[in-house]
Design a protein around this motif. Structure first.
Motif, PDB file in Angstrom:
ATOM      1  N   LEU A 200       0.838  -1.205   0.000  1.00 42.42           N
ATOM      2  CA  LEU A 200       0.000   0.000   0.000  1.00 42.42           C
ATOM      3  C   LEU A 200       0.873   1.255   0.000  1.00 42.42           C
ATOM      4  O   LEU A 200       0.603   2.204  -0.742  1.00 42.42           O
ATOM      5  CB  LEU A 200      -0.925  -0.004   1.223  1.00 42.42           C
ATOM      6  CG  LEU A 200      -1.823   1.220   1.391  1.00 42.42           C
ATOM      7  CD1 LEU A 200      -2.770   1.380   0.208  1.00 42.42           C
ATOM      8  CD2 LEU A 200      -2.605   1.130   2.698  1.00 42.42           C
TER       9      LEU A 200
ATOM     10  N   ILE B 117       4.333   2.060  -7.364  1.00 40.26           N
ATOM     11  CA  ILE B 117       3.536   1.176  -8.216  1.00 40.26           C
ATOM     12  C   ILE B 117       2.231   1.898  -8.534  1.00 40.26           C
ATOM     13  O   ILE B 117       1.806   2.779  -7.800  1.00 40.26           O
ATOM     14  CB  ILE B 117       3.237  -0.191  -7.542  1.00 40.26           C
ATOM     15  CG1 ILE B 117       2.482  -0.008  -6.211  1.00 40.26           C
ATOM     16  CG2 ILE B 117       4.521  -0.996  -7.347  1.00 40.26           C
ATOM     17  CD1 ILE B 117       2.002  -1.291  -5.551  1.00 40.26           C
ATOM     18  N   GLU B 118       1.599   1.498  -9.642  1.00 41.77           N
ATOM     19  CA  GLU B 118       0.349   2.146 -10.042  1.00 41.77           C
ATOM     20  C   GLU B 118      -0.860   1.551  -9.340  1.00 41.77           C
ATOM     21  O   GLU B 118      -1.847   2.237  -9.115  1.00 41.77           O
ATOM     22  CB  GLU B 118       0.156   2.034 -11.558  1.00 41.77           C
ATOM     23  CG  GLU B 118       1.075   2.963 -12.331  1.00 41.77           C
ATOM     24  CD  GLU B 118       0.794   2.929 -13.818  1.00 41.77           C
ATOM     25  OE1 GLU B 118      -0.370   2.691 -14.205  1.00 41.77           O
ATOM     26  OE2 GLU B 118       1.750   3.130 -14.581  1.00 41.77           O
ATOM     27  N   SER B 119      -0.784   0.249  -9.031  1.00 43.67           N
ATOM     28  CA  SER B 119      -1.940  -0.449  -8.480  1.00 43.67           C
ATOM     29  C   SER B 119      -1.491  -1.578  -7.555  1.00 43.67           C
ATOM     30  O   SER B 119      -0.480  -2.239  -7.834  1.00 43.67           O
ATOM     31  CB  SER B 119      -2.783  -1.022  -9.633  1.00 43.67           C
ATOM     32  OG  SER B 119      -3.808  -1.844  -9.144  1.00 43.67           O
ATOM     33  N   VAL B 120      -2.242  -1.793  -6.483  1.00 45.61           N
ATOM     34  CA  VAL B 120      -1.935  -2.912  -5.578  1.00 45.61           C
ATOM     35  C   VAL B 120      -2.541  -4.217  -6.099  1.00 45.61           C
ATOM     36  O   VAL B 120      -2.064  -5.294  -5.764  1.00 45.61           O
ATOM     37  CB  VAL B 120      -2.420  -2.642  -4.126  1.00 45.61           C
ATOM     38  CG1 VAL B 120      -1.748  -1.405  -3.552  1.00 45.61           C
ATOM     39  CG2 VAL B 120      -3.922  -2.536  -4.031  1.00 45.61           C
ATOM     40  N   LYS B 121      -3.585  -4.136  -6.902  1.00 48.22           N
ATOM     41  CA  LYS B 121      -4.321  -5.326  -7.345  1.00 48.22           C
ATOM     42  C   LYS B 121      -3.448  -6.386  -8.031  1.00 48.22           C
ATOM     43  O   LYS B 121      -3.566  -7.570  -7.707  1.00 48.22           O
ATOM     44  CB  LYS B 121      -5.502  -4.953  -8.241  1.00 48.22           C
ATOM     45  CG  LYS B 121      -6.702  -4.471  -7.450  1.00 48.22           C
ATOM     46  CD  LYS B 121      -7.878  -4.208  -8.366  1.00 48.22           C
ATOM     47  CE  LYS B 121      -9.097  -3.813  -7.543  1.00 48.22           C
ATOM     48  NZ  LYS B 121     -10.227  -3.446  -8.392  1.00 48.22           N
TER      49      LYS B 121
ATOM     50  N   ALA C  88      -6.184   1.979  -0.896  1.00 49.61           N
ATOM     51  CA  ALA C  88      -5.495   2.244  -2.152  1.00 49.61           C
ATOM     52  C   ALA C  88      -6.422   2.908  -3.177  1.00 49.61           C
ATOM     53  O   ALA C  88      -5.981   3.284  -4.267  1.00 49.61           O
ATOM     54  CB  ALA C  88      -4.939   0.937  -2.734  1.00 49.61           C
TER      55      ALA C  88
ATOM     56  N   GLU D 136      -8.895   1.384  -4.688  1.00 51.16           N
ATOM     57  CA  GLU D 136      -9.085   0.416  -5.775  1.00 51.16           C
ATOM     58  C   GLU D 136     -10.231  -0.545  -5.520  1.00 51.16           C
ATOM     59  O   GLU D 136     -10.323  -1.596  -6.136  1.00 51.16           O
ATOM     60  CB  GLU D 136      -7.795  -0.408  -5.979  1.00 51.16           C
ATOM     61  CG  GLU D 136      -6.625   0.438  -6.418  1.00 51.16           C
ATOM     62  CD  GLU D 136      -5.357  -0.375  -6.632  1.00 51.16           C
ATOM     63  OE1 GLU D 136      -5.445  -1.522  -7.086  1.00 51.16           O
ATOM     64  OE2 GLU D 136      -4.270   0.154  -6.342  1.00 51.16           O
TER      65      GLU D 136
ATOM     66  N   GLY E  29       3.652   6.322  -5.194  1.00 49.46           N
ATOM     67  CA  GLY E  29       3.779   6.324  -6.653  1.00 49.46           C
ATOM     68  C   GLY E  29       4.830   5.348  -7.179  1.00 49.46           C
ATOM     69  O   GLY E  29       5.222   5.432  -8.342  1.00 49.46           O
TER      70      GLY E  29
ATOM     71  N   LYS F 239       2.122   2.072  -3.398  1.00 42.93           N
ATOM     72  CA  LYS F 239       1.099   2.735  -4.230  1.00 42.93           C
ATOM     73  C   LYS F 239       0.990   4.210  -3.840  1.00 42.93           C
ATOM     74  O   LYS F 239       0.966   5.098  -4.691  1.00 42.93           O
ATOM     75  CB  LYS F 239      -0.242   2.015  -4.037  1.00 42.93           C
ATOM     76  CG  LYS F 239      -1.472   2.828  -4.425  1.00 42.93           C
ATOM     77  CD  LYS F 239      -1.880   2.674  -5.856  1.00 42.93           C
ATOM     78  CE  LYS F 239      -2.980   3.602  -6.277  1.00 42.93           C
ATOM     79  NZ  LYS F 239      -4.280   3.057  -6.419  1.00 42.93           N
ATOM     80  N   GLN F 240       0.937   4.479  -2.526  1.00 43.56           N
ATOM     81  CA  GLN F 240       0.769   5.852  -2.048  1.00 43.56           C
ATOM     82  C   GLN F 240       1.941   6.742  -2.430  1.00 43.56           C
ATOM     83  O   GLN F 240       1.780   7.942  -2.639  1.00 43.56           O
ATOM     84  CB  GLN F 240       0.562   5.846  -0.530  1.00 43.56           C
ATOM     85  CG  GLN F 240      -0.776   5.246  -0.134  1.00 43.56           C
ATOM     86  CD  GLN F 240      -0.908   4.974   1.347  1.00 43.56           C
ATOM     87  OE1 GLN F 240       0.080   4.836   2.063  1.00 43.56           O
ATOM     88  NE2 GLN F 240      -2.138   4.876   1.821  1.00 43.56           N
TER      89      GLN F 240
END
Length: 155
Positions: free
Chosen positions: A115, A123-127, A152, A154, A121, A118-119
């Motif tokens: 997480l 990574i673009e997505s945690v999924k 996140a 998402e 920047g 992601k916060q």
């Protein structure tokens, strides 16, 4: 994950999870020093990148006391965190996290690290990372998954 920490101390579970999904490099992208103890290196057993530093906690008493409640790796990580100012522990074991909280240490879990990536920047997505973790034998609750996806943005 806290932004003020200069040092990340990773426990074995974090290395195993990220290693299994070929995302160990994620740890190195935080721009922080990454430390593990010799016990954690031995428990992990795989080759480590050069940017992961091996640090010995100097106070053996801390570790011995902590080993009454925790496994050697977690005890060594917490002992090292007690000695390193501005560090954040990455612990997934609930008992280890409770002890870290009692000792007023900064800590997170592997999902908190993801997480944080992601916060910040990184990574673009945690999924996609969570999907890869789902394919391993690492177990986590639906509540944890929902919380991470919500934080996140998402969900």
């Amino acid at each position: 994950m806290q932004h003020g920490s200069d040092i990340i101390i990773a426990d074995t579970s974090c290395l195993i999870i990220l290693g299994k999904i070929a995302e160990l490099g994620l740890l190195g992208k935080f721009g922080k020093q990454i430390h593990i103890t010799p016990i954690i290196r031995k428990e992990y057993g795989e080759k480590l990148p050069d940017w992961i530093l091996i640090s010995h906690p100097t106070n053996r008493i801390y570790r011995q006391i902590l080993e009454m409640e925790l496994d050697e790796g977690e005890a060594s990580a917490i002992a090292l965190s007690l000695e390193m100012q501005n560090s954040i522990l990455i612990l997934d074991d609930l008992k280890g996290r409770k002890i870290a909280a009692q000792l007023q240490l900064s800590y997170s879990g592997t999902f908190g690290l993801i997480l944080g990536a992601k916060q910040l920047g990184i990574i673009e997505s945690v999924k996609p990372i969570i999907a890869k973790i789902r394919d391993t034998n690492f177990r986590f609750s639906k509540e944890l998954l929902d919380t991470i996806l919500e934080k996140a943005g998402e969900k």
